[in-house]
Design a protein around this motif. Structure first.
Motif, mmCIF file in Angstrom:
data_model
loop_
_atom_site.group_PDB
_atom_site.id
_atom_site.type_symbol
_atom_site.label_atom_id
_atom_site.label_comp_id
_atom_site.label_asym_id
_atom_site.label_seq_id
_atom_site.Cartn_x
_atom_site.Cartn_y
_atom_site.Cartn_z
ATOM 1 N N ARG A 1 0.765 -1.245 0.045
ATOM 2 C CA ARG A 1 -0.074 0.098 -0.030
ATOM 3 C C ARG A 1 0.791 1.324 0.003
ATOM 4 N N SER B 1 1.533 3.609 2.574
ATOM 5 C CA SER B 1 0.982 4.745 3.453
ATOM 6 C C SER B 1 2.192 5.439 4.130
ATOM 7 N N GLU C 1 1.824 5.582 13.311
ATOM 8 C CA GLU C 1 2.729 5.420 12.529
ATOM 9 C C GLU C 1 3.166 6.562 11.328
HETATM 10 C C1 GAR Z 1 2.316 -1.060 8.296
HETATM 11 O O1 GAR Z 1 1.473 -1.139 9.329
HETATM 12 C C2 GAR Z 1 3.742 -1.396 8.809
HETATM 13 O O2 GAR Z 1 4.005 -1.140 10.217
HETATM 14 C C3 GAR Z 1 3.712 -2.773 8.507
HETATM 15 O O3 GAR Z 1 3.045 -3.006 7.379
HETATM 16 C C4 GAR Z 1 2.129 -2.017 7.152
HETATM 17 C C5 GAR Z 1 2.583 -1.261 5.831
HETATM 18 O O4 GAR Z 1 1.632 -0.432 5.454
HETATM 19 N N1 GAR Z 1 5.049 -3.491 8.604
HETATM 20 C C6 GAR Z 1 5.195 -4.594 9.035
HETATM 21 O O5 GAR Z 1 4.367 -5.530 9.478
HETATM 22 C C7 GAR Z 1 6.594 -5.098 8.904
HETATM 23 N N2 GAR Z 1 6.756 -6.166 9.761
HETATM 24 P P1 GAR Z 1 1.938 0.622 4.635
HETATM 25 O O6 GAR Z 1 2.515 -0.023 3.257
HETATM 26 O O7 GAR Z 1 0.498 1.253 4.061
HETATM 27 O O8 GAR Z 1 3.092 1.696 5.000
#
Ligand code: GAR
Length: 209
Positions: A11, A13, A174
Motif C-alpha cells: 500500500r 502509506s 505510524e
Molecule cells: C504498516 O503497518 C507497517 O508497520 C507494517 O505493514 C504496514 C504497511 O503499510 N509493517 C510490517 O508489518 C513489517 N513487519 P503501508 O504499506 O501502508 O505503509
C-alpha cells in the motif's frame, strides 16, 4: 539532505508520509527512490505521481534470496542512497545485505517492540488483552523486528476494538512517528553504536512521539 531510499511491498502509506515530510526543503532527508519487490504494489503509483523514481526488483526474477538482495543493493548504490527506510517491506533481508546497511537501515513495525514481532501484531495484541498498543521504528539487524529502538508511539486499545479499528489507530501513529524517526537518523541524533541506539541533541518530550 541525506539521500534516502524506501523499500515497499504494498500500500505504501508510510512511504507516502515520508515523501510528504521530505517535500519540505528543511527536512534533513530527501527521498531519492522507491523500490518494491512486488510489481503490483499500490505505493509505486503514489510515489511516481509525486515525482519519486520507482523501480520493481521482484523476487521471482532471481534464482535465490541472495541474488535478489544483491540486485536491491545494486539499485540502492545506483541511487546513491545513504539511508534505507523499510516501509511495509514484507520480506526478510539476508544477513550480508543487512550487515552492509546496518546503522543506515530502519524499519517500522506495528507493535511496541519487543512485543508482537512478526505478522498479525494487532490480532495478537487484542488476543493478549493489551490496553495499549503502538508502533516502533528501529534499526534493522539480521533478526526480524529485533534491532535497537529509535522511537515508539503508543495508542490506547479501546473497548470493542477489532483488528481493523486498532490497526487504523496504530497506522495514524505510524504516519507521525516514521517521519520523526527518519529525521533523527538523518540529523545524526539517533545513531547505532555497538548494537545499541545512542540518542542525543533533542528534547525527548517534543521529539519522541
Ligand atoms: C504498516 O503497518 C507497517 O508497520 C507494517 O505493514 C504496514 C504497511 O503499510 N509493517 C510490517 O508489518 C513489517 N513487519 P503501508 O504499506 O501502508 O505503509
Amino acid at each position: 539532505r541525506k539521500r534516502t531510499a524506501i523499500l515497499i511491498s504494498g500500500r505504501g502509506s508510510n512511504m507516502t508520509a515520508l515523501i510528504a515530510a521530505a517535500a519540505d526543503p528543511a527536512y534533513p532527508a530527501e527521498i531519492v527512490g522507491v523500490i518494491s519487490d512486488k510489481a503490483d504494489a499500490a505505493g509505486l503509483g503514489i510515489a511516481a505521481a509525486r515525482g519519486v523514481p520507482v523501480q520493481v526488483v521482484a523476487r521471482g526474477d532471481f534464482a535465490s534470496k541472495e541474488a535478489h538482495d544483491a540486485a536491491i543493493d545494486k539499485a540502492l548504490t545506483k541511487l546513491g542512497a545513504e539511508i534505507v527506510a523499510l516501509a511495509g517491506y514484507m520480506r526478510l533481508l539476508t544477513t550480508p545485505f543487512v550487515e552492509k546497511w546496518q546503522g543506515r537501515m530502519i524499519n517500522i513495525h506495528p507493535a511496541l517492540l519487543p512485543l508482537f514481532k512478526g505478522l498479525d501484531s494487532h490480532k495478537r495484541a487484542l488476543e493478549a488483552g493489551m490496553r495499549v498498543h503502538g508502533c516502533t521504528v528501529h534499526f534493522v539487524t539480521p533478526e526480524m523486528d529485533d534491532g535497537p529502538i529509535i522511537a515508539q508511539a503508543a495508542v490506547p486499545v479501546m473497548l470493542g476494538d477489532d483488528e481493523a479499528a486498532l490497526s487504523a489507530r496504530v497506522l495514524k501513529a505510524e504516519h507521525r512517528l516514521y517521519p520523526m524517526a527518519l529525521r533523527l537518523v538523518a540529523e545524526g541524533k539517533a545513531r547505532m553504536e555497538n548494537g545499541r541506539v545512542t540518542l542525543s541533541g533533542f528534547v525527548d518530550n517534543g521529539d519522541n512521539a
